[in-house]
Design an enzyme around this catalytic site. Structure first.
Site, PDB file in Angstrom:
ATOM      1  N   MET A   1       0.846  -1.172   0.000  1.00 49.20           N
ATOM      2  CA  MET A   1       0.000   0.000   0.000  1.00 49.20           C
ATOM      3  C   MET A   1       0.894   1.239   0.000  1.00 49.20           C
ATOM      4  O   MET A   1       1.498   1.557   1.015  1.00 49.20           O
ATOM      5  CB  MET A   1      -0.905  -0.017   1.229  1.00 49.20           C
ATOM      6  CG  MET A   1      -1.554   1.306   1.495  1.00 49.20           C
ATOM      7  SD  MET A   1      -2.678   1.451   2.901  1.00 49.20           S
ATOM      8  CE  MET A   1      -2.213   0.224   4.034  1.00 49.20           C
ATOM      9  N   PRO A   2       0.988   1.943  -1.114  1.00 47.38           N
ATOM     10  CA  PRO A   2       1.769   3.179  -1.140  1.00 47.38           C
ATOM     11  C   PRO A   2       1.100   4.267  -0.291  1.00 47.38           C
ATOM     12  O   PRO A   2      -0.109   4.477  -0.384  1.00 47.38           O
ATOM     13  CB  PRO A   2       1.763   3.581  -2.614  1.00 47.38           C
ATOM     14  CG  PRO A   2       1.367   2.362  -3.369  1.00 47.38           C
ATOM     15  CD  PRO A   2       0.517   1.572  -2.437  1.00 47.38           C
ATOM     16  N   ILE A   3       1.901   4.920   0.530  1.00 40.97           N
ATOM     17  CA  ILE A   3       1.437   6.058   1.323  1.00 40.97           C
ATOM     18  C   ILE A   3       2.318   7.240   0.936  1.00 40.97           C
ATOM     19  O   ILE A   3       3.537   7.197   1.125  1.00 40.97           O
ATOM     20  CB  ILE A   3       1.525   5.784   2.830  1.00 40.97           C
ATOM     21  CG1 ILE A   3       0.680   4.566   3.189  1.00 40.97           C
ATOM     22  CG2 ILE A   3       1.084   7.024   3.617  1.00 40.97           C
ATOM     23  CD1 ILE A   3       0.851   4.109   4.619  1.00 40.97           C
TER      24      ILE A   3
ATOM     25  N   ARG B   1      -2.654   5.762  -0.809  1.00 43.37           N
ATOM     26  CA  ARG B   1      -3.044   6.802   0.146  1.00 43.37           C
ATOM     27  C   ARG B   1      -2.219   8.043  -0.148  1.00 43.37           C
ATOM     28  O   ARG B   1      -0.997   7.964  -0.272  1.00 43.37           O
ATOM     29  CB  ARG B   1      -2.768   6.371   1.593  1.00 43.37           C
ATOM     30  CG  ARG B   1      -3.353   5.016   1.984  1.00 43.37           C
ATOM     31  CD  ARG B   1      -4.870   5.063   1.988  1.00 43.37           C
ATOM     32  NE  ARG B   1      -5.460   3.866   2.540  1.00 43.37           N
ATOM     33  CZ  ARG B   1      -5.923   2.847   1.821  1.00 43.37           C
ATOM     34  NH1 ARG B   1      -5.837   2.871   0.508  1.00 43.37           N
ATOM     35  NH2 ARG B   1      -6.481   1.807   2.394  1.00 43.37           N
TER      36      ARG B   1
END
Length: 71
Positions: free
Chosen positions: A1-3, A40
């Site tokens: 999940m890239p933040i 995100r």
């Protein structure tokens, strides 16, 4: 999940920032091969008197036509 966290100096229209967030999310999804729903993006906006380059506050610089919201 890239933040992804981005810090901007305050002063841009909400619509501009919202479009930026969408484009960053789409780009991250495409380039990282991550599902868009997993990306995100958070934008933190700081007042110009809370941002400096060296000892020169952004609030010290009068905006010009070619640099309205630099930083």
């Amino acid at each position: 999940m890239p933040i992804i966290q981005v810090t901007l100096v305050e002063g841009r229209d909400d619509a501009v920032v919202e479009n930026f967030i969408r484009e960053v999310a789409r780009t991250a999804s495409r380039e990282l091969g991550a599902p868009l729903s997993s990306v995100r993006v958070m934008v933190n906006q700081v007042p110009d008197n809370h941002f400096a380059v060296g000892d020169r506050l952004k609030s010290d610089e009068p905006p010009t036509a070619d640099r309205p919201n630099e930083a």
